[in-house]
Design a protein around this motif. Structure first.
Motif, mmCIF file in Angstrom:
data_model
loop_
_atom_site.group_PDB
_atom_site.id
_atom_site.type_symbol
_atom_site.label_atom_id
_atom_site.label_comp_id
_atom_site.label_asym_id
_atom_site.label_seq_id
_atom_site.Cartn_x
_atom_site.Cartn_y
_atom_site.Cartn_z
ATOM 1 N N UNK A 78 0.827 -1.208 0.000
ATOM 2 C CA UNK A 78 0.000 0.000 0.000
ATOM 3 C C UNK A 78 0.861 1.258 0.000
ATOM 4 N N UNK A 79 2.032 1.168 0.633
ATOM 5 C CA UNK A 79 2.857 2.370 0.770
ATOM 6 C C UNK A 79 3.875 2.529 -0.336
ATOM 7 N N UNK A 98 -2.809 6.698 -1.014
ATOM 8 C CA UNK A 98 -2.594 6.641 -2.458
ATOM 9 C C UNK A 98 -1.546 7.647 -2.913
ATOM 10 N N UNK A 99 -1.515 8.787 -2.236
ATOM 11 C CA UNK A 99 -0.654 9.872 -2.715
ATOM 12 C C UNK A 99 0.732 9.888 -2.086
ATOM 13 N N UNK A 100 0.968 9.053 -1.075
ATOM 14 C CA UNK A 100 2.255 9.099 -0.394
ATOM 15 C C UNK A 100 3.118 7.928 -0.811
ATOM 16 N N UNK A 101 4.348 8.222 -1.205
ATOM 17 C CA UNK A 101 5.290 7.145 -1.445
ATOM 18 C C UNK A 101 6.268 7.080 -0.298
ATOM 19 N N UNK A 102 6.116 6.101 0.547
ATOM 20 C CA UNK A 102 6.985 5.968 1.704
ATOM 21 C C UNK A 102 8.244 5.213 1.257
ATOM 22 N N UNK A 103 9.430 5.668 1.697
ATOM 23 C CA UNK A 103 10.641 4.894 1.397
ATOM 24 C C UNK A 103 10.517 3.483 1.947
ATOM 25 N N UNK A 109 8.771 -1.004 8.313
ATOM 26 C CA UNK A 109 8.583 -0.912 9.766
ATOM 27 C C UNK A 109 7.124 -0.619 10.109
ATOM 28 N N UNK A 110 6.519 0.316 9.364
ATOM 29 C CA UNK A 110 5.116 0.645 9.622
ATOM 30 C C UNK A 110 4.239 -0.582 9.370
ATOM 31 N N UNK A 111 4.515 -1.283 8.260
ATOM 32 C CA UNK A 111 3.701 -2.449 7.896
ATOM 33 C C UNK A 111 3.816 -3.545 8.961
ATOM 34 N N UNK A 112 5.041 -3.775 9.426
ATOM 35 C CA UNK A 112 5.230 -4.812 10.438
ATOM 36 C C UNK A 112 4.557 -4.407 11.745
ATOM 37 N N UNK A 113 4.550 -3.092 12.001
ATOM 38 C CA UNK A 113 3.880 -2.603 13.206
ATOM 39 C C UNK A 113 2.383 -2.917 13.139
ATOM 40 N N UNK A 164 4.463 -5.211 -9.497
ATOM 41 C CA UNK A 164 5.133 -3.913 -9.496
ATOM 42 C C UNK A 164 5.623 -3.447 -8.143
ATOM 43 N N UNK A 165 5.843 -4.377 -7.212
ATOM 44 C CA UNK A 165 6.452 -3.969 -5.952
ATOM 45 C C UNK A 165 7.928 -3.652 -6.204
ATOM 46 N N UNK A 166 8.456 -2.607 -5.553
ATOM 47 C CA UNK A 166 9.877 -2.311 -5.733
ATOM 48 C C UNK A 166 10.726 -3.517 -5.328
ATOM 49 N N UNK A 167 11.640 -3.902 -6.217
ATOM 50 C CA UNK A 167 12.485 -5.063 -5.933
ATOM 51 C C UNK A 167 13.752 -4.601 -5.234
#
Lengths: 337, 305
Positions: A78-79, A98-103, A109-113, A164-167
């Motif tokens: 999602x991020x 949708x509008x934020x691209x998180x590094x 870390x956010x996802x695991x949280x 299309x997930x960043x590899x």
């Protein structure tokens, strides 16, 4: 058993340098196939080490940890996934997401949280059950999460897959995260909480009589364990580049549990050794399934042999060496007391 | 949907879950092991109906035999499969005094093994088979049309439960099973043979799984190598909700789960229906939060040490 009597060992001090050495050697050999296999093994290692935080210390088998991998992987997608196209694949996401691209690292870390929060909420109920019932409740958690993600099509692309997930997962990324997981698991293990949880594993009644609250210790372990397992799941998604709910299902549950059990369910070293051992066997079987030129003849085994062989291997280990490859042994440096 | 239809639906699904929970509960009572492979025994019974082949269309094998022969063959076959899993996987572990976690993992491994073998032989594509074609008809109860197969499922389950009650109370072997569930060591001291009574429990559980596989296939007509998993999970959850270690609790727990599932299916708004199982299992977690020992549990259910 030896709980609390011997000074704590620090397995991370032994395991991480060895893993680092292994990675350097494989990188220098320069075979892409082997390097890819080792990267995948290290990603699994993050999961298995995470799993061991709960399973090894509590003695409760978890059939539900893959749900944390699933939650984490999608939350990371999602991020970070497919900028520009995110709204097409997952129109149900809030506008700000949708509008934020998180590094990628903060995203992980956010996802695991998020996965850890889910573990904490479900864990309030699960940690109070006895061991067998907790195993089953964790399995039903996996069913709940899978059903939700398969049907909430507007944010997960449903039963289809998400490309299309960043590899970003190279050998070194995977190694770094595996090292982080091992360090976290080790410090949990030698902490007072870890010691208390192992006390409930060895003798439930005596631990309670000594003033330990089993459910609290189990809950703490479950949350830490879910966080690490989710990191592994996230890395897996970014290693493949595509996500589908079906990736995070019974095969992954079986594989990660087999790795932990074969290595040794009672130690951190076991989790690491088991992951490497099972990954190696799996890669060999995969190579055989693809077919192998051996002089003039080609040796090929039918597709699907891999799964049968893995299940048999796990059963044989359980019957003939139930403590796993390493048993109670921890590789590493002992702390003076 | 009409009230009678809903009731038949709910009881039919509840019957299936109760049968699974009974099979799992029988083995759990004696071994203190949740048998993951129970659902896969059912899957084996269903696949035995067709010729083993990697082709997409499998011609019927046992599935074209006369009804009585088919029922006997499948029941016996699955009972044998149950005994074999006990003999070669669980008995060696038991003789080594393996702990509960090891037994649980090994039953998971047996389950995965059975699925993988069927995957290897039949491929992962679902196949179709039709048995008991006459059961697909509808019948009328009080002016409402219901599926005959649902009524038969309920009736067969009721008969099997009744037979089990008589067996467990009146027949020596049944009494031995109950004694071994109550106190395994004491039962052995009093002359119950451990290996025999456990093998018997696996045989009965397997037989129940065999009959269930016929009822299930008669209703759905579809074979899939993971078809046993949702049923087994429903069975586990049924035993946990019902209260572990109580056979009546397991049956009631399974029944409760099936009825709750059907009611959710009927009462949830259209948009949420595909997520029914999520609601169902969340409900289960809530139930366990309120009553961790299960709904119908006997008093003393502390952890074994």
């Amino acid at each position: 058993m030896k709980v609390g009597l011997s000074p704590p060992t620090l397995p991370a001090a032994g395991l991480i340098p060895l893993l680092g050495l292994l990675c350097v050697v494989v990188h220098l050999i320069g075979n892409q196939l082997v390097e890819g296999a080792l990267t995948e093994a290290l990603v699994y290692m993050v999961m298995v080490v995470g799993l061991s935080v709960f399973v090894s210390n509590s003695g409760i088998i978890s059939f539900g940890h893959v749900s944390f991998a699933l939650i984490g992987a999608y939350a990371s997608a999602w991020q970070t996934c497919c900028p520009g196209l995110r709204g097409v694949f997952m129109p149900g996401l809030p506008k700000i997401v949708l509008d934020t691209n998180v590094p990628v690292i903060p995203a992980a870390l956010i996802a695991a949280l998020l996965a850890a929060v889910v573990a904490a909420v479900a864990g309030v109920a699960i940690a109070r059950l006895d061991a067998v019932a907790a195993s089953i409740a964790l399995l039903s958690l996996l069913f709940v999460v899978k059903t939700i993600y398969e049907n909430w099509t507007s944010i997960t692309a449903g039963q289809g897959s998400l490309a299309g997930l960043p590899l970003y997962v190279s050998l070194w990324t995977a190694l770094a995260w595996a090292a982080v997981a091992i360090v976290v698991a080790q410090f949990y293990m030698i902490s007072a909480h870890g010691l208390r949880l192992r006390a409930t594993r060895e003798d439930y009644a005596a631990a309670r009589a000594a003033g330990i609250l089993p459910w609290r210790e189990r809950l703490i372990a479950l949350v830490i364990s879910a966080f690490l397992f989710a990191i592994g799941g996230i890395l897996f998604g970014h290693y493949l580049g595509t996500l589908a709910v079906s990736i995070y299902w019974l095969d992954m549950t079986f594989l990660t549990l087999a790795m932990l059990v074969v290595g040794g369910m009672r130690s951190l070293t076991g989790a690491v050794v088991g992951t490497l051992a099972i990954s190696t066997v799996r890669e060999l079987l995969r190579a055989l399934e693809r077919g192998f030129d051996f002089g003039a003849t080609t040796i090929q085994i039918p597709q699907g042999t891999q799964e049968v062989a893995l299940a048999l291997a796990l059963l044989l280990v359980l019957i003939f060496r139930p403590q796993g490859i390493v048993g109670d042994y921890e590789l590493g440096v002992s702390l003076p007391r | 949907m009409n009230g009678i239809q809903l009731m038949v639906d709910a009881l039919s699904l509840g019957s299936q879950y109760a049968l699974v929970a009974l099979g799992i509960g029988l083995v759990f009572g004696i071994m203190r092991m949740i048998n993951f492979a129970h659902g896969d025994l059912m899957m084996l019974g269903a696949y035995a109906l067709v010729v083993p082949t990697t082709a997409d269309v499998a011609p019927p094998l046992i599935g074209k035999w006369p009804a009585v022969a088919m029922i006997v063959a499948i029941t016996a076959l699955v009972a044998c499969a149950g005994i074999l899993t006990e003999r070669f996987a669980f008995r060696p572990l038991r003789h080594r005094q393996a702990d509960g976690a090891t037994l649980l993992i090994s039953s998971f491994a047996v389950s995965y093994l059975l699925q993988s073998v069927v995957l290897l032989v039949h491929t992962g594509r679902p196949k179709s088979v039709s048995i008991f074609a006459e059961l697909t008809r509808q019948m009328e109860i009080g002016g409402v049309r219901v599926a005959l197969v649902d009524v038969v499922t309920i009736a067969v389950t009721a008969l099997l439960l009744l037979a089990m009650v008589v067996f467990l109370r009146r027949v020596r072997w049944g009494v031995e099973i109950r004694a071994a569930s109550e106190d395994f060591t004491m039962a052995r001291i009093l002359g119950v043979r451990a290996d025999a009574v456990i093998a018997l429990a696996f045989a009965i559980a397997g037989g129940l799984a065999g009959i269930l596989s016929l009822l299930y296939v008669a209703k759905t007509g579809v074979l899939d190598f993971r078809m046993g998993v949702p049923l087994a999970v429903a069975g586990f959850v049924g035993t946990v909700v019902g209260g572990m270690g109580s056979l009546i609790g397991a049956v009631l727990g399974g029944l409760f789960l099936g009825v709750a599932s059907s009611l959710l299916q009927a009462l949830l708004p259209e948009a949420l229906r595909p997520g029914r199982d999520a609601f169902l299992y969340s409900l289960v977690i809530v139930v366990l939060l309120v009553r961790p020992q299960g709904l119908f549990a006997p008093r003393d259910t502390g952890e074994r040490t």
